[in-house]
Each structure stands twice: as C-alpha cells, then as structure tokens.
Design an enzyme around this catalytic site. Structure first.
Site, PDB file in Angstrom:
ATOM      1  N   GLY A 144      13.664 -19.682   5.403  1.00  0.00           N
ATOM      2  CA  GLY A 144      12.279 -19.387   5.746  1.00  0.00           C
ATOM      3  C   GLY A 144      11.994 -19.173   7.220  1.00  0.00           C
ATOM      4  N   CYS A 157       4.580   9.565  -4.659  1.00  0.00           N
ATOM      5  CA  CYS A 157       3.328  10.108  -5.158  1.00  0.00           C
ATOM      6  C   CYS A 157       2.327   8.980  -5.324  1.00  0.00           C
ATOM      7  CB  CYS A 157       3.614  10.793  -6.485  1.00  0.00           C
ATOM      8  SG  CYS A 157       2.502  12.127  -6.777  1.00  0.00           S
ATOM      9  N   GLU A 158       1.919   8.418  -4.195  1.00  0.00           N
ATOM     10  CA  GLU A 158       1.067   7.237  -4.230  1.00  0.00           C
ATOM     11  C   GLU A 158       0.473   7.017  -2.834  1.00  0.00           C
ATOM     12  OE1 GLU A 158       2.527   4.239  -6.663  1.00  0.00           O
ATOM     13  OE2 GLU A 158       1.678   2.604  -5.505  1.00  0.00           O
TER      14      GLU A 158
END
Ligand code: LLP
Length: 433
Positions: A249, A362-363
C-alpha cells in the site's frame, strides 16, 4: 526532475528511460508501448530488503504483490532478488510456477479462492495460503486432508483501519469483503477452529489496509492492532503465532507535487511499533512480511503513444487523441487517477499548453487525464505517460477488440520484449463459430 529516477532527457531533447531514447524505442517497437526499467525494479527490491535488514535484523520478507504487474520476466526478477511473491489467482500462481518460483515464498491471497485454486496451491506447496473466511478454511482443510497434506496458512484480518480518508479512521472498516473481523470475535473463533483441524497449520496473521497511502500512521496503527490480537490469541489459546504480514500500500509519486515516504522510513517506524507493542504484551517479535506492489513496479514503467487527431474546441478544451487509452490504462476512467505526461520528442521544452488526453475507445470516459500541462503537441508526436508500471498492463483489457501493447524491459540499457504485442489472431483465438 521527473517522477521516477530512471527518467531523463538526452542531447536531442528526447525523454529517456534507463538511459534509452524513448522516441527510438517507439520507432523500433511501435506504439502504444509499455517500457519498464528492470534496474529501477531491482533498486526498489533492494531498498525494501535493506530496510528490513537495517531495522528488523533481517527477520522479514519483502513479498512482491504481483497484481501490480505480472508476467514471467518480473516474477523471475522478484525471485532473483530473493523476494516473496503475492499471488491472488490461479493465473498469477501459474505465471510464478512457470519460472520455478519457490513455493515456500509464495503467498496466495483472495476473498473467494476456487476449489481449483486451492487445489493448485496445495499441490504446488504454496508456503502461505492467506485464508479469508470460514467457508474457505473448512474447504481448504478438507482438500488438504484428502490429499494427505498440511496447508500452511495465515488469516486475513480486518484491523478496522480506513487509511483512505484524510485523517484515517480507526473503525468502520468492518464493511469490507476481505478478511475476518476482530470486533465480532469472528477472527478468534476461526483461530480456535483451525487449531482443531488436521489439514491446516496456522502460521500467523495478515492485514492490508489499502493502496497508494502516503502516511505512516495507519500502518503503525495496523501493526499495533495486529500484535495486540496475536497476543490475545496466545493468552486465550496458548498458540504463539510467528508471522505477521502487514500487506502493501505504500504510495508512489505520480505527480511532481506528490511526496511519498522513503521505504526505509516506513520500515523504521513500523519495526519500532512492532517491537514496542510486543514488549508491552511480552510477546515474541514475529517474522514480518511486507507486500509492496505499486512501489516496486510503478515508478519503473512508462507508456508511449503516438498522437493522432487533435481537436481544439474553442473555449472548451483541446482533445489530444492517442493510439491507446483505457484499454491499456483504465485508471483515470476507473478512479480519476492522475498522471504526468509529456511529449517525449520535446521533453526539454516547457509545458505551455493544457490538454485532455483521449484514448481511442468508443466511449467518452476513455481519457488518460484532463487539463494536463503539456508541450506544444502535434500530430505524430510521441506522448509518454509516466509511472505506469503498476496496475496498467495488469489491468489492461481488449475492449473494442484492441490488441494489448507489448512490454519492453530494459536492463542496463539493453532492451528486450518480455510480453509480445497481441496480434489480430490473438484477438479471435478463443472464438468459435
Ligand atoms: N497485498 C494485498 C493483499 C493487496 O490486496 C494489495 C493490493 C497489495 C498487497 C499491494 O498493494 P500496493 O503496494 O500495490 O498498493 N487497482 C488499484 C490498486 C488495487 C490494489 C489492490 N491490492 C489501482 O490501480 O490503484
């Protein structure tokens, strides 16, 4: 000057990684392209290892969390660096096995390991299966007994710390899909059940409090909570657990203003905390495991793209479209994670423009970043996105049936392909008519 030490600028004004010209690399291997510097990965492994030697008398193991970036080459590097390996699926385990990674240094995580995964772990002799819940404990015990084996296990514990708030909170993490809760007595109950089982041997405890964390305090607090629980286990059952895995982390520098803690500072403070907490409870200091992923692979990698269309929308923004995007780096689309980018062939020029880097999917949400400072960029330029070594290739997808880019690894400046570029044949490989 840059977010990673392996980056520089050469006399042509081109960005370099590991001493190699990124524009040349883009020409040789094509774009999009992941480039990783093996020397940088090894330096990170070494700093972690040395910090354990220095502050905890070497009584610990640095375990590379392979989910950050997993392929055969990096597993081999981790193996050569004497690290352990954190795997979380049969695919990661298989990759480790394929380079002969020593089973005793493998940690198998996951909140819902399948029968196939548990069986494979038992068969390979994985040194630490990190059991997440009672269902899994019972299943693992049955499988081990039926194979005439004894599985060595840790328990994943929720230490009740949420490190992802500004001021980390010490309660409230009971709402997590991972691990046994302490507050409810669930964890202690599991210890007692495991003690009566013939197929499992409980070595110790594990926790992981989050990712991309900059403060040391949450880690110190987690260590205290875990030692206190291990001392409770001893008091209540007589069982003296010898291993404490504190997870990963540790944050890295994605933007110039980020200021991550040096690895050895983290280890120094956590070692002190563990020793103090043990002394307070007259508990023998355990063998310690840490599991960095991002901080080993992240700073060592960059992604190179070629600029296609540039769309200036007056008074709105400028979209710079690249030949990759969320397929190879979904982190902005998923988490709004910010990156530093630059024009690799104009690296010595000032960043005079502000742009949005758009992918080719395509977004509309397929962006690498918004309002990013960048040099004066033109069609055909090479854009480098920095510190993409972790959670980019490993999270890549074939959305829109776009082949995944290759990974080129540099060692002492020598380049080799460690993951090939996917072909169109790869794209239809599993299709059936
Ligand atoms: N150990 C365990 C049990 C973990 O779950 C993780 C990360 C690590 C170690 C390594 O953590 P690191 O040192 O890399 O922070 N996809 C997200 C990150 C998810 C991390 C999941 N677990 C991202 O792209 O930011």
């Amino acid at each position: 000057m840059f977010v990673s030490d392996c980056l520089g600028v050469n006399s042509l004004g081109h960005l370099t990684i590991g001493g190699r010209d990124t524009v040349e690399l883009a020409q040789t291997y094509g774009t999009p392209l992941y480039v990783m510097d093996e020397n940088e990965i090894r330096r990170a492994c070494e700093s972690y290892r040395e910090s354990i030697n220095k502050y905890y008398s070497g009584r610990g193991l640095v375990t590379y969390a392979s989910k950050a970036f997993c392929c055969k080459a990096v597993c081999k590097v981790a193996m050569e660096e004497q690290l352990g390996l954190d795997v979380v699926s049969i695919g990661e385990l298989y990759t480790a096995q394929s380079v002969g990674f020593p089973a005793e240094r493998i940690f198998f995580h996951g909140n819902n390991k399948t029968v196939q995964e548990l069986q494979a772990a038992i068969e390979y002799g994985v040194g630490q299966i990190v059991v997440d819940n009672l269902t899994e404990l019972e299943l693992l015990n049955q499988l081990a007994v039926s194979q005439g084996k004894m599985a060595k296990i840790l328990f994943r514990i929720k230490p009740g710390i949420d490190a992802h708030t500004h001021d980390f909170v010490r309660t409230g993490q009971i709402d997590s899909k991972f691990g046994f809760a302490l507050e409810t007595g669930e964890a202690m109950q599991a210890v007692k059940e495991a003690a009566g089982m013939k197929g499992v041997h409980l070595l110790g405890m594990h926790c992981h409090i989050g990712s991309q964390i900059f403060d040391i305090e949450p880690f110190e607090h987690a260590a205290e909570v875990m030692i206190s629980f291990m001392a409770d286990v001893k008091a209540e059952t007589g069982l003296e657990l010898e291993m404490l895995d504190l997870g990963g982390g540790f944050g890295i520098k994605y933007l110039p203003e980020h200021d991550p803690v040096a690895y050895d500072q983290y280890m120094q403070r956590v070692s002190e905390t563990v020793k103090k907490a043990c002394a307070a409870r007259s508990f023998k200091t355990p063998f310690i495991v840490i599991e960095p992923g991002r901080s080993i692979a992240g700073p060592a990698g960059i992604t190179l793209y070629t600029v296609g269309a540039i769309k200036e929308i007056p008074n709105v923004r400028t979209y710079v479209s690249i030949d990759g995007g969320m397929g190879d780096n979904p982190r902005y689309a998923l988490y709004k994670s910010e990156y530093e980018a630059l024009v690799a062939n104009k690296a010595s020029q000032p960043k005079t423009h502000t742009v949005t880097i758009a992918g080719k999917c395509c977004e509309s949400g397929d962006l690498i970043g918004e309002n990013m400072p960048l040099q004066d960029v033109r069609v055909g330029d090479i854009i480098a996105v920095l510190a993409t070594g972790a959670y980019n290739y490993s999270m890549a997808s074939n959305y829109n049936r776009i082949p995944k880019p290759p990974v080129v690894m540099l060692k002492d400046g020598e380049a080799r392909v460690v993951v090939k570029r996917e072909t169109l044949e790869d794209i239809v490989r599993n299709d059936m008519l």
